[in-house]
Design a protein around this motif. Sequence first.
Motif, PDB file in Angstrom:
ATOM      1  N   UNK A  26      -0.460   8.228  -1.325  1.00 30.07           N
ATOM      2  CA  UNK A  26      -1.232   9.463  -1.172  1.00 30.07           C
ATOM      3  C   UNK A  26      -2.727   9.239  -1.030  1.00 30.07           C
ATOM      4  N   UNK A  27      -3.166   8.003  -1.314  1.00 27.28           N
ATOM      5  CA  UNK A  27      -4.612   7.772  -1.363  1.00 27.28           C
ATOM      6  C   UNK A  27      -5.361   8.085  -0.069  1.00 27.28           C
TER       7      UNK A  27
ATOM      8  N   UNK B 277      -2.093   2.450  -6.946  1.00 24.95           N
ATOM      9  CA  UNK B 277      -3.495   2.062  -7.068  1.00 24.95           C
ATOM     10  C   UNK B 277      -4.007   1.290  -5.859  1.00 24.95           C
ATOM     11  N   UNK B 278      -3.131   1.088  -4.884  1.00 19.61           N
ATOM     12  CA  UNK B 278      -3.549   0.503  -3.609  1.00 19.61           C
ATOM     13  C   UNK B 278      -4.232  -0.850  -3.767  1.00 19.61           C
ATOM     14  N   UNK B 279      -3.690  -1.685  -4.656  1.00 21.80           N
ATOM     15  CA  UNK B 279      -4.322  -2.992  -4.846  1.00 21.80           C
ATOM     16  C   UNK B 279      -4.234  -3.868  -3.596  1.00 21.80           C
TER      17      UNK B 279
ATOM     18  N   UNK C 206      -8.462   5.467  -8.269  1.00 22.82           N
ATOM     19  CA  UNK C 206      -7.018   5.723  -8.298  1.00 22.82           C
ATOM     20  C   UNK C 206      -6.434   5.507  -9.684  1.00 22.82           C
ATOM     21  N   UNK C 207      -7.134   4.708 -10.487  1.00 24.44           N
ATOM     22  CA  UNK C 207      -6.639   4.453 -11.840  1.00 24.44           C
ATOM     23  C   UNK C 207      -6.655   5.742 -12.653  1.00 24.44           C
TER      24      UNK C 207
ATOM     25  N   UNK D   7       0.823  -1.208   0.000  1.00 27.56           N
ATOM     26  CA  UNK D   7       0.000   0.000   0.000  1.00 27.56           C
ATOM     27  C   UNK D   7       0.860   1.263   0.000  1.00 27.56           C
ATOM     28  N   UNK D   8       2.127   1.108   0.403  1.00 34.99           N
ATOM     29  CA  UNK D   8       3.014   2.261   0.424  1.00 34.99           C
ATOM     30  C   UNK D   8       3.678   2.503  -0.915  1.00 34.99           C
TER      31      UNK D   8
END
Length: 1135
Positions: free
Chosen positions: A649-650, A613-615, A640-641, A608-609
């Motif tokens: 940053x999400x 796209x935080x998959x 996020x895409x 996640x870091x």
Amino acid sequence: MDSIEKARTIAAELHAVAVQKGLDPRKPYNFAKCEILSRDICLEATKPGATQLDGGRAKYIRNDLLIIHERCDTDFENAFLAAHELGHVVLGDDFNPSPSTNVDPARPAEPSPVAEDRVVDYGKRQRREIQMDLFAREFLLPRPVVKRMHLVDGMSASEIAKVFGAPFDVVAQQLFDAILLPVVETPSESPAVDRPLNDKQAAAASHRGVPLLVEAGPGTGKTQTLTSRVHSLLADGIDPREILLLTFSNKAAAEMADRIAEKNKEASAAMWIGTFHAFGLDLIRRFYSELGFEKDPRMIDKTEAVEMLEQQFPKFDLEHYRNVYAPASVIDDILKAVSRAKDEVVCPTRYRELAEAMQLRATASNDDELLIRARRCHEVARVYEAYEKIKKAKHCIDFGDLVSLPVSLLESEPTIANTISETYSHVLVDEYQDVNRSSVRLLKSICPDGANLWAVGDAKQSIYRFRGASSGNMKRFTNEDFRRAQTVRLEQNYRSVPEITDAFSAFGATMAAGTGGDALTAERSVCGSKVALTTVDKVTEQTLAIADSIEQMRQNGHGYRDQAILCTGNEKLATLAGELERLGIPVLFLGSLFERLEIKNLIAFLSLLTDRRAMGLIRVGCQRQTELTLGDVSKVIEHLRDDITEPGEWPAKVDSFHGVSESGKQVLREVATILLGFDQSSSPWTMLATILLDRTQIAADFANASSVSERTGGIAVWQFMNFLRVQPSGKGLPVPRLLKRIRDLIRLKEDRDLSKLPDAASGLDGVRLMTVHGSKGLEFPVVHFPGMNKTSLPLNYKSPKCPPPDGMVEGSGDDSKAAAVAAHSEEQECIFYVALSRARDRLIAYAPTKQAGGKNWPLSPFLDRLGSNLQRNHVAPNERDLGNGNEGTIPIQVSGRISLTTAQIGLFERCPRRFFYTHVVRIGGRREESPYTLMHDAVREICEAIVAERLITLSDSKIRQRLNQAFKASGLVDHGYANELAGMGHKLVKYFLTTRAEGSPIEPPSLAVNLAGDEVKFRPDDGFTMEDGAIVFRQVRTGGIKSSRDDIAAAAALLAATEHARGSRVEFVHLSDQEIRDVEMQKRKLGNRHASLHDALKSIRDGKFPAKPSSRTCPGCPAFFVCGSVPEGTLQKTF
DNA sequence: CTTTTGCGATTTTTT
DNA sequence: ATCGCAAAAG
């Protein structure tokens, strides 16, 4: 219980008594001081580097009854040094006056099996210091105490650290030991009851003088004989420092050391006991300057070696080992050849000479095949030479060097050899059948005349031929290597019941290895059950049959822990373990660490870091405290895409995620809090330790679990954290570097070491699952041996990708291939022999007789060689659900028609799960970038431009210009070997131009095949009208590997082309292979593929996305770290 | 009856 | 990727 655990138990008891006396552990230094003073020992702090410290950080001076230690910054550190020395006092380990140098308060209970730690694992001094560190930590922060604080009082690791004034990492490590590892039960303390030696054993043990080879079959009391010999040498007054005991595994070394220590602790510590490799490392460290190194050269593993060579690979310009797309696998093959060369002590120069000699012979005899082999060897020699140079420049050594460098040194420097051989008056070697030429040469250097050399082995258990071990060395021991040598054969088997002993002896009599006259006599009495072969119809039933007989054995009084399942390979073990677990049989098996869900769940936090796209939310959303729905996760990824977001940053954007449920947003904010303060430059260990112990209940959940499988999950986490501690330093940010390294480890199959269960797990009551190789030296009351089919044992010989040059392998004669084939088949017999002889009471082999498709699947021919010792029976177990049916099904609602490209449907065929992540959830995160993929991207771009601009020719300078431009855009110009890469790209583009020489180009149209309303689109890269009027559509395939089995993507292309223009052709252009392949399919085949296309689309509508795991392709998959179960909820999807 | 083609199971093992 | 078997095609 091993010595370390004993030490910790004593420390914890001391702590408890001290607390009862009213001492306060929250003032650690005073706590330790009082304990020390109560033993009439003084405690003094001094400044670091004081002469009294003797170069160490702390020291116990027995004669003065004084512990001194350097003065540290914190009370806890001072306390730790004092407690460390207290350990030396309490454990009666005060005979060695050396100071303590490498004190590490955060040391894990067992070293992580990577790189150097694999070798020095049981170096005697290390082992004592490890023991004292753990004693000290346990004395200051006993596991039961911190465990209660965390689990019962709900304190985080940081809070506990504050209470004791201890560093976070020390408390965290102690908590991991306390809650993730099973509590080691206090054993019923039954030391192996030694029976008196029989005549042969006694003769072997008391032998003196000329070299002796003891032939010791399975269960003949080898270890007892060896330890008896050691004790008799000590009784003769031999100084233990003159005794050298060499083994091949750390496990064996530790066992020998412990067994000797039972009777003589001091001698065991003073002797040199360890592996050939550890001994070699010792020599390299002592004589580093003679070998041309700086002090303490660093050990590298294969992953690092590959990385080193990868950077320089473009400059080698190999012709025969050219895989410009994935050089890592070629380098891996070459490094295997290098490792084999080192087994034979063949240096790069000698390797090249052998290759050149082959070349000469080939030219002389006009033998084209030989010439190609010779050239291949020559290319290996070139890389070998370069590799050795790079390594030397970086002051690194690899595994092969550990033995080959010392051999070269001792053989060329008689003075050093003399010093060493004078040091050791007695040399003992365990598992002599595993020696290869380099280890024999090392031995010959240490004891040239073989005086007092004592070796024990069994030619029939020689299962390491692939690394150059040959039972021929057993024969050579007496004839050649150590003339004057005598042999003794141990003939009594004390391990197995006669039914089993007779069975493996009968097989042994037919084996190529050994002498044939080495049958064993069983000392135990009959048990009434013969060795059994249980056959079933289908493979799935085999698991059921095993489960049934495990339970039956349990009713006969053999608990789970008394039973073992042995397989020839790791892959089958993993499947079996999963199935048995689902059937409710507790199993002791870790499998590949990084493929376990618990571990992927942790890696998800790290990813996640780094992943914009935080998959990783897919995995995070599956965990108890952070549950998300699949719909919400998919929405976030969608946002996020389209967003330009930097990794990490999400969290700031959660409020703007339209369409994500409120509860989902709440969880996302919680996840953000869990990650707070960490980024890509954080230490992965610190971050995960914080998450596990300070910010979530994940670790606590493992501690509260009771089932063996959940406990195993906890052990996996412990092992993973342990692995994180020892990462090699390098360029780039720690988190992305770690993720890359994990992928590389799996690709090179170096993750195997991490799947070994730590010793602490041995107390769990589960069936042990291991490979036959892993079972060597062990014994089990009950052994199950599945997979006894012709295709698995014996396995067909497969020649290595880089075969050695003729003449490299000593004693292989003129036909090196034939020798290798013979060695392989001998080895296969040995594997069977080893497996059979592990069993004490019961041995059951299993085999399915039919394949999944229903056709016959013949049994292993080895079974017939057991003769009447084998009891065959066929069973039909009750059907039960192995849980393989619905796995991978995801609730999904597809609206509208499905429209996919040929590439997408091709991906679905290769792995439906990967298709799901890539094209349904659209996690993005394209394949990993490397200089090679960037070069290919540039080539592809230029080829596309060529088609678009309708170019037929392009001058060399123009090509160069375009490449240069593309390289600038991608940043490849800065690569050290940009020129070489451009050269490769140039070749590819040039070849592409030649494919356009015939016919007249047409605008490649967009084609599609209609499949009951859905469609698969085919967009050719290039198109022509040929002279005969035929229309040709071309697709450029960069991969270049010719798959013999035509995929459904090819069929879709063909169908689309035919639908567009009858009689048109489809061709695939493979740039790297310089080949155009016509896509041809017979009517029937095309019909079948057509049906498969329909099936594929139906599966997509039904949400059937099963994973097709493979250690080759998975590490390269963008979804690699998230693959597994998905969060709850139905997914709405429009294609 | 012979040849082609599809398909399933296997692609180890370790210091 | 490669092998061996069984079924289909010729």
